[in-house]
Design an enzyme around this catalytic site. Structure first.
Site, short mmCIF file in Angstrom:
data_model
loop_
_atom_site.label_atom_id
_atom_site.label_comp_id
_atom_site.label_asym_id
_atom_site.label_seq_id
_atom_site.Cartn_x
_atom_site.Cartn_y
_atom_site.Cartn_z
CD GLU A 124 -3.00 -0.78 -0.05
OE1 GLU A 124 -3.04 0.35 -0.58
OE2 GLU A 124 -3.71 -1.73 -0.45
CE1 TYR A 182 -6.78 2.91 -0.05
CE2 TYR A 182 -4.40 3.19 0.14
CZ TYR A 182 -5.49 2.51 -0.37
OH TYR A 182 -5.30 1.43 -1.17
CG ASP A 208 -8.23 3.34 -4.14
OD1 ASP A 208 -9.47 3.31 -4.28
OD2 ASP A 208 -7.47 2.50 -4.66
#
Length: 373
Positions: free
Chosen positions: A60, A143, A161
């Site tokens: 990520e 996020y 996202d």
């Protein structure tokens, strides 16, 4: 023409355009599609297997502002060198920056290393499952915390996202422009997160946005939520999400100093830890500001030493998130080994061992080519 804030191309919606005549999007439909069409990615576990939080976190962080195709080889190299978060925490930052070179946004690499150290020191080398605890770690924002909580720990978190924002804006025909519509889109997305398989659901949303609900030419007829999509029904799908007009990127200019010594080595130096490209190695350069040129750089003492600097033809151009950069490259030579000059002398053959960001790799190629690509 769509006017930002309208609920349809013609203005406020009628009762039939409100979405009441459409079925609600069902997470079960998306999960069934995901089970049949999930992408195979280096960091993704096999169906039914538990995800490794280290792998989820690493991927990520790498995927921020970077494509899946670019990240794959970097992810695999990182895991080969540092199989666990403890392994990553134990190495010097320079090693991390070298492996990161080419991925851009180098603050992510510094935060990656700092986060690994924090996970080891605060949590015994195990990532916490709680979003609040994840948010307390360096480099982890809302996020990333939600993505880790959902994918690695199967918590019902809402990871927003660009893919998810696009899907939600189309499903609900949200015509308020981004970034102002982000809170609304997140609330809509949060209401859909299921209690069962939230990790798979999160990844399903990512896949839906990446493969079917794409920015251009969405393949609506294949979408498991086609019947529920107000944007498709209203003919808006390809136009959404709307985005507020961005200001034009300014252009900054500077001078890069390519200095060689009697041994054929080139002078490099480390940029300050804070700020753009912090901690990375560079060909010494002046400040990057509007109107910078060689005379300006000399006047402010930016040149690393006093030699006969010769300007190479052309300009090295690079674009960062918030500005364009144009660098003039000048070349100079010392008849001694240069020990009196501050910096690191490096043979060109050893540049691959240095944490050189992409813009400096461009400078190196330009200087070695005499001002030609």
């Amino acid at each position: 023409m769509i006017v930002a804030g309208d609920s349809s191309p013609l203005g406020p919606p009628s009762s039939s355009a409100s979405g009441a005549d459409l079925p609600a999007p069902r997470p079960a439909d998306l999960l069934a599609w995901y089970d049949a069409h999930r992408r195979v990615l280096p960091w993704r576990t096999a169906p039914g297997a538990k995800a490794d939080p280290y792998h989820v976190w690493l991927s990520e962080i790498m995927l921020q502002q970077t494509t899946v195709a670019t990240v794959g080889p970097y992810f695999q190299r990182f895991l080969a060198r540092w199989p666990t978060v403890a392994d990553l925490a134990a190495v010097d930052l320079d090693e991390v920056l070298k492996e990161w070179a080419g991925l851009g946004y180098y603050a992510r690499a510094r935060n990656l290393h700092a986060c690994a150290k924090a996970v080891v020191s605060r949590h015994g080398g195990r990532f916490p499952a709680d979003e609040a605890a994840l948010l307390d770690l360096p480099g982890i924002g809302a996020y990333t915390a939600a993505a880790i909580a959902a994918i690695a720990f199967d918590r019902p978190a809402t990871a927003m996202d660009g893919n998810v924002e696009r899907v939600m804006s189309r499903i609900y025909a949200v015509t308020d422009p981004l970034p102002g519509s982000k809170p609304k889109l997140k609330a809509l997305a949060a209401a859909l997160v299921p209690e069962k398989r939230p990790g798979d659901y999160t990844q399903a949303l990512f896949d839906l946005g990446a493969t079917l609900c794409s920015p251009r030419s969405p393949r609506c007829v294949l979408c498991p939520w086609m019947a529920a999509c107000r944007g498709r029904r209203d003919g808006l799908a390809e136009l959404l999400p709307l985005k507020a007009e961005k200001a034009a990127k300014p252009t900054r200019r500077g001078v890069a100093f390519w200095l060689t010594n009697a041994r054929g080595q080139v002078l490099l130096r480390r940029r300050p830890e804070s700020g753009l490209l912090g901690g990375m190695m560079e060909v010494p350069s002046s400040a990057w500001e509007p109107g910078a040129d060689l005379a300006y750089a000399r006047a402010l003492g930016w040149a690393p030493t006093a030699v006969n600097w010769q300007r190479l033809p052309g300009i090295v151009r690079h674009t960062f998130t918030h500005f364009h950069l144009e660098l003039t490259v000048v070349r100079g030579h010392l008849d001694d080994d240069g020990t009196a000059v501050e910096g690191v002398w490096c043979a060109p053959a050893d540049f691959h061992d240095q944490a050189l960001p992409t813009v400096m790799r461009k400078v190196v190629a330009w200087a070695r080519g005499g001002g030609k690509d």
